[in-house]
Design a protein around this motif. Sequence first.
Motif, PDB file in Angstrom:
ATOM      1  N   ALA A 125      -7.622  -3.946  -1.400  1.00  0.00           N
ATOM      2  CA  ALA A 125      -8.205  -3.423  -2.633  1.00  0.00           C
ATOM      3  C   ALA A 125      -7.960  -1.935  -2.823  1.00  0.00           C
ATOM      4  O   ALA A 125      -7.812  -1.471  -3.964  1.00  0.00           O
ATOM      5  CB  ALA A 125      -9.710  -3.695  -2.638  1.00  0.00           C
ATOM      6  N   LEU A 126      -7.895  -1.183  -1.722  1.00  0.00           N
ATOM      7  CA  LEU A 126      -7.885   0.274  -1.839  1.00  0.00           C
ATOM      8  C   LEU A 126      -6.586   0.929  -1.413  1.00  0.00           C
ATOM      9  O   LEU A 126      -6.252   2.007  -1.912  1.00  0.00           O
ATOM     10  CB  LEU A 126      -9.031   0.864  -1.007  1.00  0.00           C
ATOM     11  CG  LEU A 126     -10.430   0.364  -1.349  1.00  0.00           C
ATOM     12  CD1 LEU A 126     -11.449   0.945  -0.379  1.00  0.00           C
ATOM     13  CD2 LEU A 126     -10.792   0.719  -2.780  1.00  0.00           C
ATOM     14  N   VAL A 127      -5.860   0.318  -0.478  1.00  0.00           N
ATOM     15  CA  VAL A 127      -4.673   0.974   0.073  1.00  0.00           C
ATOM     16  C   VAL A 127      -3.402   0.427  -0.560  1.00  0.00           C
ATOM     17  O   VAL A 127      -2.589   1.179  -1.117  1.00  0.00           O
ATOM     18  CB  VAL A 127      -4.621   0.826   1.609  1.00  0.00           C
ATOM     19  CG1 VAL A 127      -3.394   1.526   2.176  1.00  0.00           C
ATOM     20  CG2 VAL A 127      -5.902   1.411   2.238  1.00  0.00           C
ATOM     21  N   ARG A 128      -3.220  -0.886  -0.514  1.00  0.00           N
ATOM     22  CA  ARG A 128      -1.937  -1.474  -0.926  1.00  0.00           C
ATOM     23  C   ARG A 128      -1.685  -1.358  -2.424  1.00  0.00           C
ATOM     24  O   ARG A 128      -0.544  -1.356  -2.859  1.00  0.00           O
ATOM     25  CB  ARG A 128      -1.874  -2.936  -0.480  1.00  0.00           C
ATOM     26  CG  ARG A 128      -1.895  -3.072   1.044  1.00  0.00           C
ATOM     27  CD  ARG A 128      -1.739  -4.489   1.512  1.00  0.00           C
ATOM     28  NE  ARG A 128      -1.994  -4.562   2.951  1.00  0.00           N
ATOM     29  CZ  ARG A 128      -2.837  -5.396   3.510  1.00  0.00           C
ATOM     30  NH1 ARG A 128      -3.501  -6.253   2.759  1.00  0.00           N
ATOM     31  NH2 ARG A 128      -3.031  -5.395   4.807  1.00  0.00           N
TER      32      ARG A 128
ATOM     33  N   GLU B  48       0.597   9.936  -0.814  1.00  0.00           N
ATOM     34  CA  GLU B  48      -0.534  10.796  -0.454  1.00  0.00           C
ATOM     35  C   GLU B  48      -1.855  10.082  -0.679  1.00  0.00           C
ATOM     36  O   GLU B  48      -2.743  10.102   0.183  1.00  0.00           O
ATOM     37  CB  GLU B  48      -0.486  12.090  -1.274  1.00  0.00           C
ATOM     38  CG  GLU B  48      -1.632  13.050  -0.935  1.00  0.00           C
ATOM     39  CD  GLU B  48      -1.612  14.298  -1.799  1.00  0.00           C
ATOM     40  OE1 GLU B  48      -2.559  15.095  -1.707  1.00  0.00           O
ATOM     41  OE2 GLU B  48      -0.644  14.465  -2.576  1.00  0.00           O
ATOM     42  N   ARG B  49      -1.992   9.421  -1.826  1.00  0.00           N
ATOM     43  CA  ARG B  49      -3.240   8.699  -2.103  1.00  0.00           C
ATOM     44  C   ARG B  49      -3.388   7.499  -1.183  1.00  0.00           C
ATOM     45  O   ARG B  49      -4.496   7.132  -0.791  1.00  0.00           O
ATOM     46  CB  ARG B  49      -3.267   8.268  -3.569  1.00  0.00           C
ATOM     47  CG  ARG B  49      -3.387   9.443  -4.535  1.00  0.00           C
ATOM     48  CD  ARG B  49      -3.467   8.993  -5.969  1.00  0.00           C
ATOM     49  NE  ARG B  49      -4.708   8.270  -6.232  1.00  0.00           N
ATOM     50  CZ  ARG B  49      -5.022   7.760  -7.425  1.00  0.00           C
ATOM     51  NH1 ARG B  49      -4.175   7.880  -8.437  1.00  0.00           N
ATOM     52  NH2 ARG B  49      -6.155   7.128  -7.597  1.00  0.00           N
ATOM     53  N   ARG B  50      -2.276   6.872  -0.836  1.00  0.00           N
ATOM     54  CA  ARG B  50      -2.335   5.741   0.095  1.00  0.00           C
ATOM     55  C   ARG B  50      -2.863   6.195   1.455  1.00  0.00           C
ATOM     56  O   ARG B  50      -3.703   5.525   2.072  1.00  0.00           O
ATOM     57  CB  ARG B  50      -0.950   5.112   0.239  1.00  0.00           C
ATOM     58  CG  ARG B  50      -0.914   3.867   1.128  1.00  0.00           C
ATOM     59  CD  ARG B  50       0.523   3.404   1.309  1.00  0.00           C
ATOM     60  NE  ARG B  50       1.046   2.850   0.068  1.00  0.00           N
ATOM     61  CZ  ARG B  50       1.158   1.546  -0.170  1.00  0.00           C
ATOM     62  NH1 ARG B  50       0.798   0.671   0.742  1.00  0.00           N
ATOM     63  NH2 ARG B  50       1.654   1.111  -1.308  1.00  0.00           N
TER      64      ARG B  50
ATOM     65  N   GLU C  81      -7.417   6.538   5.258  1.00  0.00           N
ATOM     66  CA  GLU C  81      -8.373   7.384   5.981  1.00  0.00           C
ATOM     67  C   GLU C  81      -9.808   7.009   5.603  1.00  0.00           C
ATOM     68  O   GLU C  81     -10.705   6.971   6.458  1.00  0.00           O
ATOM     69  CB  GLU C  81      -8.099   8.849   5.630  1.00  0.00           C
ATOM     70  CG  GLU C  81      -8.987   9.845   6.347  1.00  0.00           C
ATOM     71  CD  GLU C  81      -8.711  11.273   5.902  1.00  0.00           C
ATOM     72  OE1 GLU C  81      -9.496  12.171   6.282  1.00  0.00           O
ATOM     73  OE2 GLU C  81      -7.725  11.504   5.172  1.00  0.00           O
ATOM     74  N   ALA C  82     -10.017   6.718   4.321  1.00  0.00           N
ATOM     75  CA  ALA C  82     -11.351   6.323   3.876  1.00  0.00           C
ATOM     76  C   ALA C  82     -11.776   4.996   4.498  1.00  0.00           C
ATOM     77  O   ALA C  82     -12.925   4.829   4.916  1.00  0.00           O
ATOM     78  CB  ALA C  82     -11.382   6.237   2.348  1.00  0.00           C
ATOM     79  N   VAL C  83     -10.856   4.035   4.552  1.00  0.00           N
ATOM     80  CA  VAL C  83     -11.176   2.744   5.175  1.00  0.00           C
ATOM     81  C   VAL C  83     -11.607   2.959   6.623  1.00  0.00           C
ATOM     82  O   VAL C  83     -12.601   2.394   7.088  1.00  0.00           O
ATOM     83  CB  VAL C  83      -9.974   1.785   5.091  1.00  0.00           C
ATOM     84  CG1 VAL C  83     -10.218   0.539   5.942  1.00  0.00           C
ATOM     85  CG2 VAL C  83      -9.711   1.388   3.641  1.00  0.00           C
ATOM     86  N   GLU C  84     -10.861   3.783   7.367  1.00  0.00           N
ATOM     87  CA  GLU C  84     -11.194   4.032   8.776  1.00  0.00           C
ATOM     88  C   GLU C  84     -12.545   4.704   8.907  1.00  0.00           C
ATOM     89  O   GLU C  84     -13.306   4.433   9.846  1.00  0.00           O
ATOM     90  CB  GLU C  84     -10.113   4.920   9.420  1.00  0.00           C
ATOM     91  CG  GLU C  84      -8.711   4.331   9.410  1.00  0.00           C
ATOM     92  CD  GLU C  84      -8.621   2.990  10.114  1.00  0.00           C
ATOM     93  OE1 GLU C  84      -9.416   2.756  11.057  1.00  0.00           O
ATOM     94  OE2 GLU C  84      -7.770   2.168   9.728  1.00  0.00           O
TER      95      GLU C  84
END
Length: 421
Positions: free
Chosen positions: A183-186, A192-194, A199-202
């Motif tokens: 939902a957030l990375v792929r 840069e945003r990826r 980082e946010a997921v971790e």
Amino acid sequence: RQLPTTAPGSLAAAALRGEAGLDGLDIARGDEEIAPPDDRLEPAERAGLAARLERCLAPLRPHVAVLDAIRALREPGACLVVTGQQPGLLTSPLLSLYKALQALRLARRLRRAWERPVVALFWNHADDHDVAEVHHAWLVNENLDLQRIGLAGMSSGRQPIGRIPLEEERHNLAALRALLEQALVRRTTSPERRARAQEAVELFLPRAGETLATAFTRTLTSLLGHLGLVVLEPEWIREELSRALASLVTHAPFERLREGSAALRAAGFEPGIDPDQAALLYRLDERGRHALRPGGEGFRYDGEPGSRTGDELAAEIVQDLRAWSPGALLRPLAQDLCLPVAANVGGAGELAYHAQLPPLRGAARVPSTPFVLRRSCTLVEPEAAASLDRLGVSSRAVLAGELGAVLDDGDAAPPAALEAL
């Protein structure tokens, strides 16, 4: 921008106008209405509190600003701006973050005005046992739909949130990670945003061996530690909390809370919590939390034929100081007895039960701590803002509930986007 979010005629709306009219309820609408509190802690108590906070947060390797804030609490006159929330999955809801930021900013302003240490402290309500309220979160998926995500294998019971360790297989943490990354990375095209999304997921994803409470403490400390936010879990000051509870239960708390509720109703507002049904405190054991409510000669466990007076309960509490937890009504009072509090930041719901407390505060000689209403914020994503612009509608109109009137205005031409659709 802060938008009006209090219902007309509500206690919060009256408080913002300075018209609550309740004796003993101290509501601060600005910094100038908050006075420096009296110093009630002995040097040894201050040193003990600081040492415990530093020891309990040390495994997280917090930013030096956190350590500086904790050590400042050793100084005479140092005090706290306190806010808090139940720990939720992914540190949700967002109001937890807003509360923390507001407490930090208020502490900074008071520190400058008073020229003494003022520290922002976030009370992590790890004793709460309503797991179903906090084991899930919401995100906007790639189809721009709201999607509920949650931890598998968790259900409400008596165990405090802070005592339920998460397990990789039982709680299916790998599936939660995959869902968040999808939902957030792929879906992010910018490298840069990826990277920032990963980082946010971790950061936000709970880890095996953590509880939701310890994950909450870790995330808030990582996010806001550089600003000096200190997160506290009730287990770290359990004995001090229990001593405060032992004192409070000897002052006829149910009668005082009924008195406070009656004063609130007389002023035209509904109490936040019915004292005749409320659990004022809980006993903790290996089976979880056991509620004590009004009954018989004073306090009674659910389903118990007997009861105990306030003095008898106080004697039980001091015999095992590690076994007690305050309910929502006694938590603010116990907190104000244990900590050097200058102000509390909370929402309209919290204000409704703080407003029931003045008679018990007076009877138990608990300091009257100013209450500051939390700010309410709504994040508007760029895509949503662009869509609203095309419709000729402002985000404020949507948030204030005026969208229907804007679109149904017979004198205005329909937006071109609606024509096209």
